[in-house]
Design a protein around this motif. Sequence first.
Motif, PDB file in Angstrom:
ATOM      1  N   ARG A 166       0.870  -1.178   0.000  1.00 57.28           N
ATOM      2  CA  ARG A 166       0.000   0.000   0.000  1.00 57.28           C
ATOM      3  C   ARG A 166       0.901   1.219   0.000  1.00 57.28           C
ATOM      4  NH1 ARG A 166      -5.413  -0.963   1.397  1.00 57.28           N
ATOM      5  NH2 ARG A 166      -5.750  -3.041   2.274  1.00 57.28           N
ATOM      6  N   LEU A 167       0.460   2.248  -0.697  1.00 60.88           N
ATOM      7  CA  LEU A 167       1.221   3.492  -0.778  1.00 60.88           C
ATOM      8  C   LEU A 167       0.322   4.629  -0.323  1.00 60.88           C
ATOM      9  CD1 LEU A 167       3.711   5.129  -1.742  1.00 60.88           C
ATOM     10  CD2 LEU A 167       2.722   5.110  -4.034  1.00 60.88           C
ATOM     11  N   PHE A 168       0.602   5.155   0.866  1.00 60.45           N
ATOM     12  CA  PHE A 168      -0.187   6.252   1.413  1.00 60.45           C
ATOM     13  C   PHE A 168       0.497   7.577   1.118  1.00 60.45           C
ATOM     14  CE2 PHE A 168      -1.696   2.986   4.639  1.00 60.45           C
ATOM     15  CZ  PHE A 168      -2.929   2.824   4.028  1.00 60.45           C
ATOM     16  N   ASP A 169      -0.281   8.550   0.659  1.00 60.61           N
ATOM     17  CA  ASP A 169       0.263   9.844   0.226  1.00 60.61           C
ATOM     18  C   ASP A 169      -0.646  10.966   0.719  1.00 60.61           C
ATOM     19  OD1 ASP A 169       1.471  11.949  -1.101  1.00 60.61           O
ATOM     20  OD2 ASP A 169       0.594  11.451  -3.048  1.00 60.61           O
ATOM     21  N   CYS A 170      -0.105  11.856   1.551  1.00 60.22           N
ATOM     22  CA  CYS A 170      -0.903  12.998   2.017  1.00 60.22           C
ATOM     23  C   CYS A 170      -0.799  14.180   1.052  1.00 60.22           C
ATOM     24  CB  CYS A 170      -0.483  13.404   3.430  1.00 60.22           C
ATOM     25  SG  CYS A 170       1.163  14.134   3.545  1.00 60.22           S
ATOM     26  N   GLY A 171      -0.043  14.019  -0.046  1.00 61.74           N
ATOM     27  CA  GLY A 171      -0.029  15.019  -1.111  1.00 61.74           C
ATOM     28  C   GLY A 171       0.860  16.208  -0.879  1.00 61.74           C
ATOM     29  N   SER A 172       1.938  16.051  -0.091  1.00 60.09           N
ATOM     30  CA  SER A 172       2.781  17.215   0.198  1.00 60.09           C
ATOM     31  C   SER A 172       4.252  16.949  -0.084  1.00 60.09           C
ATOM     32  CB  SER A 172       2.603  17.640   1.654  1.00 60.09           C
ATOM     33  OG  SER A 172       2.936  16.577   2.535  1.00 60.09           O
ATOM     34  N   SER A 173       4.537  16.173  -1.127  1.00 63.90           N
ATOM     35  CA  SER A 173       5.929  15.932  -1.492  1.00 63.90           C
ATOM     36  C   SER A 173       6.626  17.236  -1.853  1.00 63.90           C
ATOM     37  CB  SER A 173       6.015  14.975  -2.683  1.00 63.90           C
ATOM     38  OG  SER A 173       7.339  14.923  -3.186  1.00 63.90           O
ATOM     39  N   ARG A 174       7.809  17.445  -1.305  1.00 58.40           N
ATOM     40  CA  ARG A 174       8.573  18.652  -1.615  1.00 58.40           C
ATOM     41  C   ARG A 174       8.953  18.705  -3.093  1.00 58.40           C
ATOM     42  NH1 ARG A 174      14.121  20.414   1.446  1.00 58.40           N
ATOM     43  NH2 ARG A 174      14.624  18.248   0.976  1.00 58.40           N
ATOM     44  N   ALA A 175       9.105  17.535  -3.705  1.00 51.45           N
ATOM     45  CA  ALA A 175       9.464  17.496  -5.125  1.00 51.45           C
ATOM     46  C   ALA A 175       8.412  18.163  -5.999  1.00 51.45           C
ATOM     47  CB  ALA A 175       9.677  16.054  -5.572  1.00 51.45           C
ATOM     48  N   ALA A 176       7.145  18.166  -5.548  1.00 45.82           N
ATOM     49  CA  ALA A 176       6.070  18.768  -6.338  1.00 45.82           C
ATOM     50  C   ALA A 176       6.248  20.275  -6.496  1.00 45.82           C
ATOM     51  CB  ALA A 176       4.719  18.467  -5.702  1.00 45.82           C
ATOM     52  N   LEU A 177       7.065  20.885  -5.647  1.00 42.46           N
ATOM     53  CA  LEU A 177       7.271  22.329  -5.696  1.00 42.46           C
ATOM     54  C   LEU A 177       8.352  22.744  -6.686  1.00 42.46           C
ATOM     55  CD1 LEU A 177       7.193  23.064  -1.845  1.00 42.46           C
ATOM     56  CD2 LEU A 177       5.309  23.274  -3.483  1.00 42.46           C
ATOM     57  N   ILE A 178       9.054  21.783  -7.272  1.00 45.76           N
ATOM     58  CA  ILE A 178      10.158  22.106  -8.179  1.00 45.76           C
ATOM     59  C   ILE A 178       9.594  22.543  -9.527  1.00 45.76           C
ATOM     60  CG2 ILE A 178      12.189  21.219  -9.358  1.00 45.76           C
ATOM     61  CD1 ILE A 178      12.411  19.122  -7.105  1.00 45.76           C
ATOM     62  N   PRO A 179       9.818  23.799  -9.934  1.00 41.75           N
ATOM     63  CA  PRO A 179       9.277  24.231 -11.236  1.00 41.75           C
ATOM     64  C   PRO A 179       9.950  23.536 -12.405  1.00 41.75           C
ATOM     65  CG  PRO A 179      10.632  25.959 -10.243  1.00 41.75           C
ATOM     66  CD  PRO A 179      10.472  24.905  -9.202  1.00 41.75           C
ATOM     67  N   CYS A 180      11.262  23.356 -12.313  1.00 38.26           N
ATOM     68  CA  CYS A 180      11.999  22.629 -13.360  1.00 38.26           C
ATOM     69  C   CYS A 180      13.390  22.311 -12.834  1.00 38.26           C
ATOM     70  CB  CYS A 180      12.091  23.449 -14.642  1.00 38.26           C
ATOM     71  SG  CYS A 180      12.856  22.552 -16.032  1.00 38.26           S
ATOM     72  N   THR A 181      13.727  21.036 -12.777  1.00 40.09           N
ATOM     73  CA  THR A 181      15.067  20.657 -12.370  1.00 40.09           C
ATOM     74  C   THR A 181      15.891  20.257 -13.583  1.00 40.09           C
ATOM     75  OG1 THR A 181      16.422  19.137 -11.062  1.00 40.09           O
ATOM     76  CG2 THR A 181      14.311  18.283 -11.854  1.00 40.09           C
ATOM     77  N   HIS A 182      17.100  20.797 -13.635  1.00 43.56           N
ATOM     78  CA  HIS A 182      18.052  20.426 -14.684  1.00 43.56           C
ATOM     79  C   HIS A 182      19.158  19.556 -14.103  1.00 43.56           C
ATOM     80  CE1 HIS A 182      16.359  23.295 -17.637  1.00 43.56           C
ATOM     81  NE2 HIS A 182      16.115  24.035 -16.573  1.00 43.56           N
ATOM     82  N   ASN A 183      18.968  19.116 -12.866  1.00 38.82           N
ATOM     83  CA  ASN A 183      20.018  18.401 -12.144  1.00 38.82           C
ATOM     84  C   ASN A 183      19.741  16.902 -12.066  1.00 38.82           C
ATOM     85  OD1 ASN A 183      22.479  19.219 -10.848  1.00 38.82           O
ATOM     86  ND2 ASN A 183      21.670  18.474  -8.912  1.00 38.82           N
ATOM     87  N   HIS A 184      18.583  16.481 -12.550  1.00 38.23           N
ATOM     88  CA  HIS A 184      18.213  15.075 -12.462  1.00 38.23           C
ATOM     89  C   HIS A 184      18.635  14.364 -13.743  1.00 38.23           C
ATOM     90  CE1 HIS A 184      16.258  11.632 -10.850  1.00 38.23           C
ATOM     91  NE2 HIS A 184      15.342  11.573 -11.801  1.00 38.23           N
ATOM     92  N   GLY A 230      19.137  12.171 -16.959  1.00 37.49           N
ATOM     93  CA  GLY A 230      18.207  11.596 -17.912  1.00 37.49           C
ATOM     94  C   GLY A 230      17.235  12.572 -18.532  1.00 37.49           C
ATOM     95  N   PHE A 231      17.258  13.833 -18.063  1.00 36.99           N
ATOM     96  CA  PHE A 231      16.348  14.849 -18.592  1.00 36.99           C
ATOM     97  C   PHE A 231      17.168  16.086 -18.973  1.00 36.99           C
ATOM     98  CE2 PHE A 231      13.850  12.188 -15.772  1.00 36.99           C
ATOM     99  CZ  PHE A 231      12.752  11.884 -16.558  1.00 36.99           C
ATOM    100  N   PRO A 232      17.843  16.035 -20.108  1.00 37.75           N
ATOM    101  CA  PRO A 232      18.729  17.142 -20.480  1.00 37.75           C
ATOM    102  C   PRO A 232      18.030  18.486 -20.649  1.00 37.75           C
ATOM    103  CG  PRO A 232      18.458  15.593 -22.305  1.00 37.75           C
ATOM    104  CD  PRO A 232      17.880  14.942 -21.098  1.00 37.75           C
ATOM    105  N   GLU A 233      16.740  18.463 -20.951  1.00 34.79           N
ATOM    106  CA  GLU A 233      15.988  19.710 -21.085  1.00 34.79           C
ATOM    107  C   GLU A 233      15.319  20.106 -19.781  1.00 34.79           C
ATOM    108  OE1 GLU A 233      16.343  21.393 -23.848  1.00 34.79           O
ATOM    109  OE2 GLU A 233      17.575  19.718 -24.548  1.00 34.79           O
ATOM    110  N   GLY A 234      15.514  19.309 -18.748  1.00 32.99           N
ATOM    111  CA  GLY A 234      14.888  19.578 -17.458  1.00 32.99           C
ATOM    112  C   GLY A 234      13.504  18.956 -17.365  1.00 32.99           C
ATOM    113  N   ILE A 235      12.997  18.833 -16.138  1.00 31.43           N
ATOM    114  CA  ILE A 235      11.659  18.297 -15.919  1.00 31.43           C
ATOM    115  C   ILE A 235      11.105  18.912 -14.635  1.00 31.43           C
ATOM    116  CG2 ILE A 235      12.548  16.280 -14.662  1.00 31.43           C
ATOM    117  CD1 ILE A 235      10.171  14.701 -15.872  1.00 31.43           C
ATOM    118  N   SER A 236       9.810  19.205 -14.640  1.00 28.70           N
ATOM    119  CA  SER A 236       9.197  19.755 -13.431  1.00 28.70           C
ATOM    120  C   SER A 236       9.010  18.641 -12.402  1.00 28.70           C
ATOM    121  CB  SER A 236       7.844  20.392 -13.754  1.00 28.70           C
ATOM    122  OG  SER A 236       6.857  19.392 -13.977  1.00 28.70           O
ATOM    123  N   GLY A 237       8.951  19.030 -11.146  1.00 24.95           N
ATOM    124  CA  GLY A 237       8.719  18.048 -10.102  1.00 24.95           C
ATOM    125  C   GLY A 237       7.410  17.314 -10.275  1.00 24.95           C
TER     126      GLY A 237
END
Length: 301
Positions: free
Chosen positions: A28-46, A48-55
């Motif tokens: 089971r995967l419980f999620d209260c919907g407040s992952s900090r990653a969701a706040l990332i507008p665009c990461t260029h540091n991850h 596999g995503f050379p053009e960047g990707i939003s959280g």
Amino acid sequence: MDDCIIIGAGPAGLTAAIYLARFHLKIRLFDCGSSRAALIPCTHNHAGFPEGISGLDLLARMRAQAERYGAVREAVRVQRIEPGETWTVETASGTFRSRSVLLATGVVNNRPRSLPDDLHDEALARGLLRYCPICDGYEVTDKRVGVIGTGDHGRREALFLRGYTRDVTLIAPDAEHMLDAACVAALDEAGVIRVDGPCGDWAIKDDCLVVETAGGLLSFDSVYPALGSVIRSELAIAAGARGTEDGCLEVDDHQRTSLPGLFAAGDVVKGLDQISHAMGEAGVAATTIRNMLSEKEPLRR
């Protein structure tokens, strides 16, 4: 009876869900919907995503991958976990039993108190407000940067950002700076400007974030709050797990906490607060959970 309940659906929790589902375990995967990653507008540091990707896009991809193998995310906040021969997990929608629990609840950044929520969210979306210089310091190369903080934590963040730009100003969040002689000497040697607070009357003007300080109105291309964070380890601590002085959960090399059957991964564990690091910890935790369960009862098709 579940094989594992995962609490938190950020990068760590979702990575664990993918692994565990592909191990043919009941989860089971419980999620209260407040992952900090969701706040990332665009990461260029991850990777596999050379053009960047939003959280949000990254989390959506990871959820879709987990769901492909049968994992289901439930929008529920966990209220309590209790150890025993099997773990008890209480939520507002019911009580569940599981052979193991993985905590991937992360942290919450402390925001500048005087910054209104709507302005905060707009500044964050536009890259005028940033929280992770490791993730996006490259984006402020040779730009004017403000750091809201003081003491050793503020000093470290300001000096880290000095590696990207020579125009760094450290602003005390409340009143005068709280800096010892060593901090002052290090900041002076690096050419970091110091300005007393308090910070207030924030505004966005000419694509810059403007803040009023004791030194007057200051305008920055980006501002980094260096105000620490709240580690969301309270479920595990209340259950009896050991934590550090700052609230992070103590784990071994296999992400096992001090309580048998309870694992932790991601930012709730002391370490590098990075998506890639959280995902790596989750992979280790999930594999250890699978092997632990197999030792108790062989997993066979």
